[in-house]
Design a protein around this motif. Structure first.
Motif, mmCIF file in Angstrom:
data_model
loop_
_atom_site.group_PDB
_atom_site.id
_atom_site.type_symbol
_atom_site.label_atom_id
_atom_site.label_comp_id
_atom_site.label_asym_id
_atom_site.label_seq_id
_atom_site.Cartn_x
_atom_site.Cartn_y
_atom_site.Cartn_z
ATOM 1 N N ILE A 26 -1.613 -13.426 -5.529
ATOM 2 C CA ILE A 26 -0.353 -12.846 -5.079
ATOM 3 C C ILE A 26 -0.643 -11.605 -4.235
ATOM 4 O O ILE A 26 -1.402 -10.726 -4.645
ATOM 5 N N GLY A 27 -0.038 -11.520 -3.046
ATOM 6 C CA GLY A 27 -0.214 -10.353 -2.193
ATOM 7 C C GLY A 27 0.590 -10.485 -0.919
ATOM 8 O O GLY A 27 1.144 -11.546 -0.616
ATOM 9 N N SER A 28 0.647 -9.409 -0.149
ATOM 10 C CA SER A 28 1.425 -9.414 1.092
ATOM 11 C C SER A 28 0.929 -10.446 2.083
ATOM 12 O O SER A 28 1.703 -10.998 2.857
ATOM 13 N N GLY A 29 -0.390 -10.706 2.071
ATOM 14 C CA GLY A 29 -0.956 -11.658 3.028
ATOM 15 C C GLY A 29 -0.827 -13.098 2.594
ATOM 16 O O GLY A 29 -0.524 -13.979 3.396
ATOM 17 N N VAL A 30 -1.062 -13.362 1.309
ATOM 18 C CA VAL A 30 -1.044 -14.736 0.813
ATOM 19 C C VAL A 30 0.298 -15.105 0.192
ATOM 20 O O VAL A 30 0.559 -16.289 -0.053
ATOM 21 N N ALA A 35 -9.516 -8.870 -13.490
ATOM 22 C CA ALA A 35 -8.954 -7.708 -12.802
ATOM 23 C C ALA A 35 -8.088 -8.124 -11.606
ATOM 24 O O ALA A 35 -6.865 -8.165 -11.698
ATOM 25 N N GLU A 36 -8.736 -8.463 -10.481
ATOM 26 C CA GLU A 36 -7.998 -8.777 -9.251
ATOM 27 C C GLU A 36 -8.913 -9.465 -8.263
ATOM 28 O O GLU A 36 -10.126 -9.584 -8.490
ATOM 29 N N GLY A 37 -8.335 -9.906 -7.143
ATOM 30 C CA GLY A 37 -9.104 -10.444 -6.038
ATOM 31 C C GLY A 37 -9.438 -9.341 -5.055
ATOM 32 O O GLY A 37 -9.071 -8.178 -5.255
ATOM 33 N N PRO A 38 -10.125 -9.655 -3.942
ATOM 34 C CA PRO A 38 -10.539 -8.623 -2.986
ATOM 35 C C PRO A 38 -9.387 -7.935 -2.274
ATOM 36 O O PRO A 38 -9.494 -6.778 -1.902
ATOM 37 N N ASN A 39 -8.264 -8.630 -2.065
ATOM 38 C CA ASN A 39 -7.081 -7.982 -1.486
ATOM 39 C C ASN A 39 -5.800 -8.673 -1.953
ATOM 40 O O ASN A 39 -4.858 -8.816 -1.201
ATOM 41 N N MET A 40 -5.829 -9.067 -3.195
ATOM 42 C CA MET A 40 -4.645 -9.686 -3.795
ATOM 43 C C MET A 40 -4.738 -9.602 -5.309
ATOM 44 O O MET A 40 -5.823 -9.459 -5.873
ATOM 45 N N ASN A 41 -3.585 -9.673 -5.946
ATOM 46 C CA ASN A 41 -3.547 -9.727 -7.401
ATOM 47 C C ASN A 41 -3.687 -11.180 -7.853
ATOM 48 O O ASN A 41 -3.616 -12.112 -7.056
ATOM 49 N N VAL A 42 -3.889 -11.355 -9.145
ATOM 50 C CA VAL A 42 -4.050 -12.693 -9.705
ATOM 51 C C VAL A 42 -3.102 -12.827 -10.890
ATOM 52 O O VAL A 42 -2.830 -11.860 -11.596
ATOM 53 N N CYS A 51 8.577 -7.625 17.665
ATOM 54 C CA CYS A 51 8.115 -8.634 16.723
ATOM 55 C C CYS A 51 9.167 -8.850 15.638
ATOM 56 O O CYS A 51 9.641 -7.892 15.019
ATOM 57 N N ARG A 52 9.493 -10.111 15.389
ATOM 58 C CA ARG A 52 10.475 -10.439 14.362
ATOM 59 C C ARG A 52 9.836 -11.133 13.152
ATOM 60 O O ARG A 52 10.481 -11.315 12.124
ATOM 61 N N LYS A 53 8.567 -11.517 13.286
ATOM 62 C CA LYS A 53 7.849 -12.090 12.157
ATOM 63 C C LYS A 53 6.369 -11.745 12.306
ATOM 64 O O LYS A 53 5.720 -12.159 13.260
ATOM 65 N N GLY A 54 5.882 -10.964 11.393
ATOM 66 C CA GLY A 54 4.499 -10.511 11.466
ATOM 67 C C GLY A 54 4.242 -9.524 10.355
ATOM 68 O O GLY A 54 4.763 -9.662 9.242
ATOM 69 N N THR A 84 0.762 -1.677 4.047
ATOM 70 C CA THR A 84 1.289 -2.695 4.944
ATOM 71 C C THR A 84 2.683 -3.105 4.512
ATOM 72 O O THR A 84 3.108 -2.808 3.393
ATOM 73 N N ALA A 85 3.394 -3.770 5.388
ATOM 74 C CA ALA A 85 4.704 -4.326 5.078
ATOM 75 C C ALA A 85 4.922 -5.536 5.967
ATOM 76 O O ALA A 85 4.587 -5.509 7.157
ATOM 77 N N ALA A 86 5.463 -6.586 5.390
ATOM 78 C CA ALA A 86 5.713 -7.811 6.150
ATOM 79 C C ALA A 86 6.981 -7.659 6.994
ATOM 80 O O ALA A 86 7.919 -6.952 6.614
ATOM 81 N N ILE A 87 6.982 -8.334 8.147
ATOM 82 C CA ILE A 87 8.163 -8.388 9.013
ATOM 83 C C ILE A 87 8.679 -9.820 8.967
ATOM 84 O O ILE A 87 7.960 -10.764 9.303
ATOM 85 N N MET A 88 9.909 -9.983 8.532
ATOM 86 C CA MET A 88 10.492 -11.317 8.410
ATOM 87 C C MET A 88 11.896 -11.316 8.998
ATOM 88 O O MET A 88 12.773 -10.586 8.530
ATOM 89 N N ASP A 89 12.086 -12.114 10.026
ATOM 90 C CA ASP A 89 13.400 -12.265 10.669
ATOM 91 C C ASP A 89 14.007 -10.923 11.091
ATOM 92 O O ASP A 89 15.215 -10.706 10.983
ATOM 93 N N GLY A 90 13.162 -10.036 11.578
ATOM 94 C CA GLY A 90 13.660 -8.748 12.055
ATOM 95 C C GLY A 90 13.901 -7.724 10.962
ATOM 96 O O GLY A 90 14.536 -6.690 11.212
ATOM 97 N N TYR A 91 13.395 -7.965 9.769
ATOM 98 C CA TYR A 91 13.509 -7.021 8.654
ATOM 99 C C TYR A 91 12.118 -6.670 8.133
ATOM 100 O O TYR A 91 11.215 -7.515 8.128
ATOM 101 N N LEU A 92 11.961 -5.438 7.695
ATOM 102 C CA LEU A 92 10.727 -5.028 7.037
ATOM 103 C C LEU A 92 10.897 -5.248 5.545
ATOM 104 O O LEU A 92 11.842 -4.729 4.932
#
Length: 400
Positions: free
Chosen positions: A350-354, A282-289, A188-191, A139-147
């Motif tokens: 810490i992760g792309s989603g959170v 170790a880690e969370g289900p979809n994020m680092n700690v 999409c410019r933020k997603g 995955t990659a975050a979209i912020m203000d029209g940038y990946l």
């Protein structure tokens, strides 16, 4: 864009369904136990088993004509849909339930193009990613029209594909261009942009040897959920962590992750934390700690047995600025026991989603003073700033 062929003649209109069978007619030796139907040219066979065991046969003999007629009526009531009817049903179904996520565009190498119609955002049932879990994603975050960190995620994506023995359908640069164009088509410019590599469609066997070609899919998601940076509670997961061979690979086999997340929600918590086979964090289900120790050191678990988090690694880089400011004494990646983690001044996911989310309680242990920590907040601010105005190495412009 190609579309599946419709049935030339609806099965419900064939002679078999024109009259309702009776118990007597079913007991006749002229009726086969397995009645089959096929779709012209598709090679797909559907089997309806009406009586494969003696107990089933006895059940039919002991059934009254009225009872079986009712069952038969229920079977014949199942509609046979054309391609356009099925697509419209899917579109209507999507409109009947509320979702905080909107799907703005999807690329499919099966179609060979991009669609902005959510009802067309589908993949073949015989794709081995569906029925065998033979696929990887990133995955990659979209912020203000940038990946954000597209290349870092893409490198991990290709590494996961190599570990999963998936042959690439395109070279890296072609895939990168496809991903950027998909975001461009979405407006999409933020997603977020999520993408998959699959062994591909071909059959329902275990081995992918019958797959025609690996498949690439990508979808642009706009999440309308309000941002929340409040402190959260986590628990220790009772779901067994994946072995390192699979934990370091971002595959679609996320059942342990899903069960771990469900366990957390059942205990009024945000996430469940995994421990490795030696008992270290170790880690969370979809994020680092990560933790801020009492010695003001930012500490993360080693990445050799868990997923190498792109956002987590970027946090380590940005944290050097806090070291220079005197807010941290240093950063380190190493082993950390549960006891050490629970005694830390700060804990974060810490992760792309959170991004960077403060943890204020782990099981029954309050972390620090039970409030969102200052270092955690500083790291969140640094990530947000990096997403909006960071260097070209982490921000790829999208040509809308």
């Amino acid at each position: 864009m190609a579309s599946p062929r419709a049935l030339p003649t609806p099965i419900s209109a064939t002679s078999f369904f024109q009259s309702k069978p009776t118990a007597h007619s079913l007991n006749s030796s002229s009726v086969s136990k397995n009645l089959s139907f096929w779709r012209n040219g598709s090679g797909l066979l559907q089997l309806i088993t009406l009586g494969s065991t003696r107990s089933r046969s006895n059940a039919v003999e002991n059934s009254s004509p009225t009872q079986f007629s009712s069952e038969s009526s229920q079977i014949s009531d199942v509609p046979i849909l054309s391609c356009s009817e099925a697509t419209e049903k899917l579109r209507t179904t999507r409109e009947t339930y509320e979702s905080k996520q909107q799907y703005l565009a999807m690329y499919s190498s099966i179609f060979g193009g991009i669609t902005t119609d959510p009802a067309a955002m589908v993949i073949p049932m015989d794709d081995h990613m569906v029925h065998r879990g033979h696929g990887v994603f990133d995955t990659a975050a979209i912020m203000d029209g940038y990946l954000y960190e597209l290349d870092q995620h893409l490198d991990r994506f290709l590494g996961s594909a190599a570990m999963a023995k998936i042959k690439l359908p395109f070279d890296r640069e072609t895939m990168r261009r496809i991903l950027i164009q998909t975001v461009s088509a979405s407006k999409c410019r933020k997603g977020s942009l999520r993408y998959w590599l699959s062994a591909g469609p071909g059959d329902f066997q275990l081995s992918p040897s019958g797959c025609h070609k690996a498949s690439l899919y990508a979808i642009v998601i706009q999440d309308l959920s309000p941002s929340d940076n409040k402190g959260i509670k986590v628990i220790t997961s009772s779901v067994q962590i994946k072995p390192p061979q699979f934990a370091v690979m971002k595959s679609v086999n996320y059942l342990p992750n899903a069960l771990s997340k469900m366990e957390a929600e059942e205990n009024d918590s945000y996430a469940a934390i995994w421990l490795d086979e030696d008992g270290y964090i170790a880690e969370g289900p979809n994020m680092n700690v990560a933790f801020v120790t009492k010695e003001k050191e930012l500490l993360m678990p080693r990445f050799d047995k868990i997923l190498s988090g792109c956002t987590a690694k970027r946090v380590l880089v940005l944290a050097e600025g806090l070291v220079k400011e005197g807010k941290l004494r240093g950063t380190r990646v190493g082993d950390l026991t549960v006891e050490e983690g629970k005694k830390a001044d700060e804990m974060m996911l810490i992760g792309s989603g959170v991004l960077v989310r403060p943890v204020v309680q782990w099981d029954d242990q309050i972390i620090g003073d039970g409030k969102e920590g200052p270092v955690t907040q500083s790291l969140l601010n640094l990530i947000l700033e990096d997403m909006k105005s960071g260097p070209a190495t982490v921000r790829v412009p999208v040509p809308y």
